[in-house]
Design an enzyme around this catalytic site. Structure first.
Site, PDB file in Angstrom:
ATOM      1  N   GLY A 204       0.821  -1.203   0.000  1.00  0.00           N
ATOM      2  CA  GLY A 204       0.000   0.000   0.000  1.00  0.00           C
ATOM      3  C   GLY A 204       0.856   1.254   0.000  1.00  0.00           C
TER       4      GLY A 204
ATOM      5  CB  VAL B  72       1.445   4.151   4.699  1.00  0.00           C
ATOM      6  CG1 VAL B  72       2.314   4.236   5.943  1.00  0.00           C
ATOM      7  CG2 VAL B  72       0.689   5.466   4.499  1.00  0.00           C
TER       8      VAL B  72
ATOM      9  CG  ASP C 186      -7.043 -11.833   3.807  1.00  0.00           C
ATOM     10  OD1 ASP C 186      -7.543 -10.695   3.978  1.00  0.00           O
ATOM     11  OD2 ASP C 186      -7.531 -12.672   3.028  1.00  0.00           O
TER      12      ASP C 186
ATOM     13  CE1 TYR D 211     -13.816  -2.680   1.708  1.00  0.00           C
ATOM     14  CE2 TYR D 211     -14.018  -0.310   2.021  1.00  0.00           C
ATOM     15  CZ  TYR D 211     -14.404  -1.462   1.392  1.00  0.00           C
ATOM     16  OH  TYR D 211     -15.391  -1.417   0.435  1.00  0.00           O
TER      17      TYR D 211
ATOM     18  CE1 TYR E 272       1.102   5.518  10.371  1.00  0.00           C
ATOM     19  CE2 TYR E 272       0.921   3.244   9.634  1.00  0.00           C
ATOM     20  CZ  TYR E 272       1.692   4.338   9.973  1.00  0.00           C
ATOM     21  OH  TYR E 272       3.060   4.256   9.912  1.00  0.00           O
TER      22      TYR E 272
ATOM     23  CB  THR F  81      -9.093   8.388   9.025  1.00  0.00           C
ATOM     24  OG1 THR F  81      -9.635   9.352   8.118  1.00  0.00           O
ATOM     25  CG2 THR F  81     -10.256   7.656   9.680  1.00  0.00           C
TER      26      THR F  81
ATOM     27  CE1 TYR G 288     -10.951   4.142   5.804  1.00  0.00           C
ATOM     28  CE2 TYR G 288     -11.288   6.510   6.079  1.00  0.00           C
ATOM     29  CZ  TYR G 288     -10.438   5.412   6.032  1.00  0.00           C
ATOM     30  OH  TYR G 288      -9.094   5.583   6.230  1.00  0.00           O
TER      31      TYR G 288
ATOM     32  CE  LYS H  85      -8.433   3.571   9.773  1.00  0.00           C
ATOM     33  NZ  LYS H  85      -7.340   2.558   9.644  1.00  0.00           N
TER      34      LYS H  85
ATOM     35  CD1 TRP I  44      -8.095  14.734   3.460  1.00  0.00           C
ATOM     36  CD2 TRP I  44      -7.504  16.449   2.149  1.00  0.00           C
ATOM     37  NE1 TRP I  44      -9.148  15.598   3.413  1.00  0.00           N
ATOM     38  CE2 TRP I  44      -8.818  16.664   2.613  1.00  0.00           C
ATOM     39  CE3 TRP I  44      -6.917  17.420   1.334  1.00  0.00           C
ATOM     40  CZ2 TRP I  44      -9.577  17.792   2.267  1.00  0.00           C
ATOM     41  CZ3 TRP I  44      -7.663  18.539   0.982  1.00  0.00           C
ATOM     42  CH2 TRP I  44      -8.979  18.720   1.433  1.00  0.00           C
TER      43      TRP I  44
END
Length: 297
Positions: free
Chosen positions: A10, A12, A35, A60, A98, A100, A124, A128, A149
């Site tokens: 990904g 990051v 997974d 996700y 992480y 958001t 989402y 999170k 962002w």
């Protein structure tokens, strides 16, 4: 020191392998090897690695698609995170995770502090937030870093999308009434490496405290301002390849999406700066460095 990284392919995760390498052995897993959509498989993977640090960069992140797949998003962003947190606790490992700005509703006019009221507007954000709470409920040594962002060299992100369509269209129409701090994956990974080193010193000295920290680039702009800067910077580097001559500002209402977005996503980083003593670069610097990297590729 052995550091386990999830989501290695990904935005990051890819950068973390480089940034964390000076600290020790980095064992990085992709979505097939670790997974998160199958939380029940993760404890054995972590036990096989026996890491001193786990950095969870897998998630996700398809914000609009999550409106239809909230169950899957919850499994990856919350259920799996709880399993990782429990495995880290049993392993006596530091967990870095992480989150958001989407845990907030964006109604504020002032930068959000970590303890401000949370009220996600979309699936989402809800998943999170559930992941944050799963970590807190598990205990152990953990740090949750909220960022905003995110853009980088890899994957689907705003920078790559704008770079592509700027080569195809004369005019771009981009939302101008959502405000945030574009944060490069490169900066996130570099800051994370410093955070891990600092936290490990604290742990050795018996001074470590878990917590949630905002960690974003400095400065602020709108999606329109970000797009305008991308096109201008790309034109300087790539000249005639860039077709777009105009970046037109529009309102969110003119570009409806399945998931509602916060209109104000600026996070207050004072707590992070004070704890870790790091300088966060302005988003424009992060953009310039990332486009330089793209050009070099």
């Amino acid at each position: 020191m052995r550091i386990m990284v999830t989501g290695r392919n990904g935005q990051v995760g890819w950068e973390l392998r480089r940034a964390l390498a000076p600290l020790g052995e980095v064992v990085a897993f992709d979505r097939h090897e670790a997974d998160l959509s199958k939380p029940e498989t993760l404890a054995s993977v972590i036990a096989s690695v026996q890491p001193q640090v786990i950095v969870n960069a897998a998630a996700y992140t398809a914000v609009d698609k999550a409106e239809e797949e909230e169950g899957l998003a919850h499994r990856i962003n919350a259920d799996a995170v709880g399993v990782i947190a429990e495995a880290a606790r049993k392993q006596h490992a530091l967990l870095v995770h992480y989150s958001t700005d989407y845990v907030f509703d964006g109604a504020s006019k002032n930068p959000y502090r970590e303890d401000d009221p949370i009220a996600p507007l979309n699936a989402y954000g809800r998943t999170k937030l559930a992941g944050e709470r799963a970590i807190e409920a598990t205990g152990g040594d953990w740090l949750t870093l909220r960022t905003t962002w995110v853009f980088g060299l890899r994957g689907r992100n705003f920078l790559r999308t704008i770079m592509r369509i700027a080569r195809e269209r004369d005019t771009l129409r981009v939302v101008a009434d959502q405000i945030g701090a574009p944060t490069s994956a490169r900066m996130i990974s570099d800051l994370t490496a410093h955070v891990v080193a600092h936290a490990q010193r604290e742990r050795r000295e018996g001074k470590f405290e878990p917590g949630v920290f905002n960690m974003t680039a400095a400065g602020e702009t709108s999606w329109h301002g970000f797009a305008d800067a991308i096109v201008a910077t790309a034109r300087e580097l790539q000249g005639d390849v860039i077709k777009a001559a105009v970046v037109e500002p529009i309102t969110s209402d003119a570009y409806p999406t399945p998931a509602r977005r916060p209109q104000y996503s600026i996070l207050d980083n004072e707590k992070f700066d004070r704890r870790f003593g790091l300088a966060r670069m302005d988003w424009r610097q992060g953009l310039a460095l990332t486009i330089d990297d793209l050009a070099a590729q």
